[in-house]
Motif scaffolding. Structure first.
Motif: not given
Ligand code: GDP
Length: 535
Positions: A179-181, A215-224
């Motif tokens: 779930l992005n952005k 996640i936020s692909a742009k802000k690199r949140m929760n990518l791990d």
């Protein structure tokens, strides 16, 4: 499926693949130089595997499978446009660059492998998601293990989201939702999750098995978290591959680089790929010169689930094609050549069929083009035949020309003979050959009409087309043909039994063929019979 064992006979292989022994021996002739093979001969596992591929069977080694080492998951990212697929891939790719000891620039090779912070490896397929699914189904071997479905948390489920879900389901590939952005203020993860549930995606939250990460692909949140979810899923899937032996895999992309020849990215799925290996994919082959990773670094080998780029192939193989490695350059060439011939034959066959089926759907302009092509072919052929008469060659194929030839004076020059032929035809002008044309559709009818007219013109014989119609022959037409002393030329039509009986009774000739040339050969005979009585 073909179960490959170390000591199997050709007859065993043929039975497993359900093909005829001769077909198998024929295919084998190109691959093995040993000509003395028969059904009791043993085949090596390598040859058996190549043959299995040739006949669209899936080679398996069941007794060993469980002991193979684990391999990294291969992941494809899918989702609606603008939901953040590219951004997500870029984020992964960039973190990859930092992790690389060389810190180099990645080149786009259609796939890349990344090391997660926990040390796991994930290979991402970097071509548009749908292409990965539609093109990359090489002989039933899916290259994707897991689909990351990117859904924008503000926009929610969109048409392509649904399509992606369907694709994944059809391919039987598990999905992880991203779930992005979620950094956006109007992000509403709960709403989107309910939409997904509605679309049949059974999220863990609702008791299902599908993981969903915000996640936020742009802000690199929760990518791990997303990375861990992928690794967790892959562990559950227990993805394993044999890394010994020749590599097997799938072509991802290929291109020609000026000065460097063809550059081709591929995914290794089994075995180990090494420089110097003799690769075959479709009808493309070559000795691998360099193996490069996404940083352009030269590698000594590539293992299962690793995406790399190779040089050294003689052409660009098709995306999605599988690839095999064989033990010698000659073998690689033989297999590629064999496939090439096969492909050309199939294409020629298809083309022949296409002309037939496509004809009625073409525009008038296109049909004219096709017709001109056809009639030109006929004209060319007739010219050829005349040339042969000129050369005094033996003519066996065409009764009419043989007859003409018999009529020609042996001691006369070609010019004299030609005059005689022309005489033969021109003296008949006051009469005509009357024909009735029948065909299944207008396209065929037009082609027939044109060809008949051209034949008449070429041979200088008046052919009168009394009637030209689509559809089965009727008994009225038989009567009409009788009255007009005509012959019925019938293309690709079934003749009703009562009509046939009537024609026989009235002595009306029906020439019926599926192929226009056969029909035209009959017309040639008519022309000949028409000129015959003169001599
Ligand atoms: P694609 O069409 O699915 O590949 O989408 P893109 O990756 O091109 O993203 C479309 C737009 O959404 C771009 O302008 C991105 O910058 C933006 N975008 C992508 N991910 C995020 C995110 O996590 N947060 C925000 N605010 N914008 C994002």
């Amino acid at each position: 499926q073909v179960i490959i064992s170390p000591s199997m006979t050709l007859s065993n292989l043929a039975t497993q693949m359900d093909i005829n022994m001769n077909t198998l021996l024929y295919a084998l002739r190109d691959i093995e130089s040993n000509n003395k093979l028969d059904q009791e001969s043993f085949v090596s596992a390598e040859t058996a595997e190549i043959l299995a591929h040739e006949f669209n069977c899936l080679p398996t080694y069941p007794q060993k499978e469980a002991k193979f080492p684990l391999r990294p998951p291969v992941v494809t990212i899918m989702g609606h446009v603008d939901h953040g697929k590219t951004t997500l891939l870029d984020s992964f790719r960039n973190s990859n660059i930092c992790a690389s000891e060389y810190g180099g620039i990645t080149q786009s090779i259609g796939a890349f492998s990344m090391k997660t912070s926990s040390g796991g490896i994930i290979t991402f397929i970097d071509t548009p998601g749908h292409k990965a699914f539609t093109n990359m189904r090489a002989r039933g071997a899916e290259i994707t293990d897991i689909v990351i479905l990117v859904v924008c948390a503000t926009e929610g489920v969109q048409p392509t989201t649904l399509e992606s879900i369907r694709h994944a389901r059809e391919a039987d590939v598990p999905v992880i939702v991203a779930l992005n952005k979620i950094d956006l203020p109007n992000a509403d993860a709960n709403r989107v999750e309910l939409q997904l549930l509605d679309a049949g995606v059974e999220l863990e939250k609702f008791g299902g098995e599908v993981m969903s990460i915000q996640i936020s692909a742009k802000k690199r949140m929760n990518l791990d978290q997303l990375e861990e979810a992928i690794l967790f899923k892959s562990e559950l899937m227990d993805l394993r591959a044999d890394k010994t032996g020749f590599a097997r895999g799938t072509i991802i992309e290929s291109k020609i680089i000026e000065g460097r020849g063809s550059l081709c990215s591929l995914l290794v799925q089994k075995g180990t790929l090494k420089p110097g290996d003799n690769l075959v994919s479709g009808n493309v082959y070559g000795k691998i010169r360099f193996i490069l990773n996404e940083f352009g670094e030269q590698l000594k080998e590539a293992l299962p689930s690793q995406a790399v780029e190779v040089t050294g192939l003689n052409d660009m193989p098709d995306s999605g094609n599988d690839l095999i490695i064989v033990s010698s350059p000659a073998k690689a060439k033989a297999i590629a050549d064999r496939r090439k011939n096969e492909k050309e034959r199939e294409e020629a066959e298809k083309k022949e069929k296409e002309v037939k089926i496509v004809l009625p759907k073409l525009s008038y302009q296109e049909r004219r083009g096709l017709r001109t092509q056809k009639t030109n072919m006929i004209v060319e052929r007739l010219k050829d035949e005349l040339e042969q008469v000129k050369a005094g060659a033996e003519l066996n194929a065409f009764r009419d020309l043989k007859k003409i030839k018999d009529k020609l004076g042996k001691g006369m020059s070609f010019e004299e003979n030609l005059e005689k032929i022309q005489e033969m035809f021109s003296d008949k002008e006051e009469k005509s050959i009357n024909v009735f044309l029948k065909a299944q559709n207008f396209g065929m009818l037009e082609a027939l009409e044109d060809s008949v007219n051209i034949l008449g013109r070429e041979k200088n014989v008046p052919i009168r087309i009394i009637q030209s119609e689509v559809g089965a022959i009727t008994s009225q037409e038989i009567e009409f043909a009788k009255e007009q002393k005509g012959v019925i030329l019938c293309m690709d039509l079934r003749i009703p039994r009562n009509v046939m009986a009537k024609a026989q009774k009235l002595g009306v000739a029906i020439k019926s063929h599926k192929i226009i040339y056969h029909l035209l050969a009959d017309v040639n005979n008519l022309i000949l019979d028409f000129t015959e009585p003169l001599y």
